[in-house]
Write a protein that holds these residues in place. Structure first.
Motif, PDB file in Angstrom:
ATOM      1  N   PRO A 124       0.836  -1.095  -0.010  1.00  0.00           N
ATOM      2  CA  PRO A 124      -0.045   0.102  -0.045  1.00  0.00           C
ATOM      3  C   PRO A 124       0.903   1.387   0.088  1.00  0.00           C
ATOM      4  O   PRO A 124       1.976   1.218   0.467  1.00  0.00           O
ATOM      5  N   LEU A 125       0.213   2.212  -0.600  1.00  0.00           N
ATOM      6  CA  LEU A 125       1.245   3.759  -0.646  1.00  0.00           C
ATOM      7  C   LEU A 125       0.911   4.253   0.649  1.00  0.00           C
ATOM      8  O   LEU A 125       1.781   4.934   1.355  1.00  0.00           O
ATOM      9  N   ARG A 126      -0.292   3.802   1.527  1.00  0.00           N
ATOM     10  CA  ARG A 126      -0.507   4.520   2.874  1.00  0.00           C
ATOM     11  C   ARG A 126      -1.420   3.260   3.539  1.00  0.00           C
ATOM     12  O   ARG A 126      -2.199   2.798   3.058  1.00  0.00           O
ATOM     13  N   GLN A 127      -1.233   3.320   4.862  1.00  0.00           N
ATOM     14  CA  GLN A 127      -2.103   2.802   5.789  1.00  0.00           C
ATOM     15  C   GLN A 127      -2.516   3.497   7.067  1.00  0.00           C
ATOM     16  O   GLN A 127      -1.507   4.269   7.564  1.00  0.00           O
ATOM     17  N   GLU A 128      -3.629   3.512   7.353  1.00  0.00           N
ATOM     18  CA  GLU A 128      -4.180   4.423   8.504  1.00  0.00           C
ATOM     19  C   GLU A 128      -5.046   3.387   9.290  1.00  0.00           C
ATOM     20  O   GLU A 128      -5.855   2.618   8.788  1.00  0.00           O
ATOM     21  N   LYS A 129      -4.716   3.612  10.558  1.00  0.00           N
ATOM     22  CA  LYS A 129      -5.671   2.811  11.585  1.00  0.00           C
ATOM     23  C   LYS A 129      -6.673   3.762  12.262  1.00  0.00           C
ATOM     24  O   LYS A 129      -6.465   4.881  12.557  1.00  0.00           O
ATOM     25  N   TYR A 130      -7.880   3.405  12.168  1.00  0.00           N
ATOM     26  CA  TYR A 130      -8.842   4.166  12.936  1.00  0.00           C
ATOM     27  C   TYR A 130      -9.848   3.212  13.668  1.00  0.00           C
ATOM     28  O   TYR A 130     -10.467   2.455  13.132  1.00  0.00           O
ATOM     29  N   GLY A 131      -9.636   3.230  14.961  1.00  0.00           N
ATOM     30  CA  GLY A 131     -10.340   2.447  15.752  1.00  0.00           C
ATOM     31  C   GLY A 131     -10.183   0.898  15.463  1.00  0.00           C
ATOM     32  O   GLY A 131      -9.068   0.504  15.415  1.00  0.00           O
ATOM     33  N   ASP A 132     -11.227   0.171  15.355  1.00  0.00           N
ATOM     34  CA  ASP A 132     -11.170  -1.048  14.874  1.00  0.00           C
ATOM     35  C   ASP A 132     -10.858  -1.336  13.433  1.00  0.00           C
ATOM     36  O   ASP A 132     -10.746  -2.570  12.683  1.00  0.00           O
ATOM     37  N   SER A 133     -10.930  -0.366  12.378  1.00  0.00           N
ATOM     38  CA  SER A 133     -10.682  -0.635  11.038  1.00  0.00           C
ATOM     39  C   SER A 133      -9.281  -0.033  10.783  1.00  0.00           C
ATOM     40  O   SER A 133      -8.459   1.091  11.273  1.00  0.00           O
ATOM     41  N   ILE A 134      -8.782  -0.581   9.435  1.00  0.00           N
ATOM     42  CA  ILE A 134      -7.620  -0.274   8.825  1.00  0.00           C
ATOM     43  C   ILE A 134      -7.946   0.103   7.333  1.00  0.00           C
ATOM     44  O   ILE A 134      -8.634  -0.797   6.784  1.00  0.00           O
ATOM     45  N   LEU A 135      -7.423   1.193   6.934  1.00  0.00           N
ATOM     46  CA  LEU A 135      -7.737   1.742   5.628  1.00  0.00           C
ATOM     47  C   LEU A 135      -6.046   1.711   5.088  1.00  0.00           C
ATOM     48  O   LEU A 135      -5.109   2.086   5.282  1.00  0.00           O
TER      49      LEU A 135
END
Length: 187
Positions: A172-183
Motif C-alpha cells: 500500500p502507498l499508505r495505511q491508516e488505523k481508525y479504531g477497529d478499522s484499517i484503511l
C-alpha cells in the motif's frame, strides 16, 4: 420499506447532502463505516473526489459512495450481493437526490467486476469494504488489477479489521488505523 430497516445515526457528513440521514438495516453483517472513519477517509481523498468516477464494492448501505457523490464525484457505481441492501442503497440515493448519478449492481463481486469491465468502466477511486476476516480483499484486488478497472493515478482503498492479515501483490502507498478499522491505499 424493507423489513428491519430504520433511520439511523448514519448520515452524510460533508458536501451538498451534508446532514441527510441515511437508512440502514438492523442486521449483523451490515457494519457501515463510522463518521470518524468516513471523515478521515474523505479528508485524505479531498482533492481526488470532485469529478471522479467512484466504485463502492461490498456497498452495504451505500454510505461511502453516497458520501463521494455528495462531495462532487460525477458518478458512483455500487456492487452489493444482498438484494435488501441493494434496495436500501436505492432508497438512500433517493433520499440524497443522487439516483441519476448512480448505478446499483445486485450481484457478487466477481460478476459485478466483470460487468463493469464489459461496460468498459475505469474508475478514479475504488472502495473495497468486504466482511471482515473472510479473505475477500486479496482476490478482489487481484481481479480489479487483472481487469484494469483503475485509471492511471487512481486509488483503491480497502477497509479491513485491525488484526486481519492481508497479503496482496502490491504494497500500500499508505495505511491508516481508525479504531477497529484499517484503511489501505493502493495505486
Amino acid at each position: 420499506m424493507i423489513t428491519g430497516e430504520k433511520m439511523s445515526r448514519l448520515r452524510v457528513i460533508g458536501g451538498i447532502a451534508k446532514g441527510k440521514r441515511l437508512k440502514t438495516r438492523n442486521v449483523k453483517h451490515l457494519r457501515p463505516a463510522t463518521d470518524f472513519v468516513k471523515e478521515a477517509l474523505f479528508n485524505i481523498l479531498t482533492n481526488q473526489v470532485p469529478g471522479s468516477l467512484f466504485l463502492d464494492l461490498f456497498a452495504g448501505s451505500g454510505s461511502i459512495g453516497i458520501e463521494a457523490l455528495s462531495r462532487g464525484a460525477l458518478k458512483a457505481c455500487f456492487v452489493e450481493r444482498d438484494p435488501l441492501n441493494a434496495e436500501l442503497i436505492r432508497e438512500n440515493l433517493a433520499i440524497t437526490g443522487f439516483t441519476e448519478q448512480a448505478e446499483v449492481y445486485i450481484c457478487d463481486i466477481i460478476r459485478g467486476l466483470y460487468l463493469l469491465s464489459q461496460k468498459e468502466y475505469r474508475f478514479d477511486l475504488i472502495f473495497v469494504d468486504p466482511p471482515f476476516r473472510k479473505g475477500l480483499i486479496e482476490p478482489t484486488l487481484d481481479l480489479i488489477w487483472e481487469l484494469d478497472l483503475l485509471v492511471p493515478g487512481g486509488l483503491i482503498i480497502t477497509r479491513s479489521a485491525k488484526k486481519e492479515e492481508i497479503k496482496v501483490q502490491k504494497n500500500p502507498l499508505r495505511q491508516e488505523k481508525y479504531g477497529d478499522s484499517i484503511l489501505m491505499f493502493f495505486c
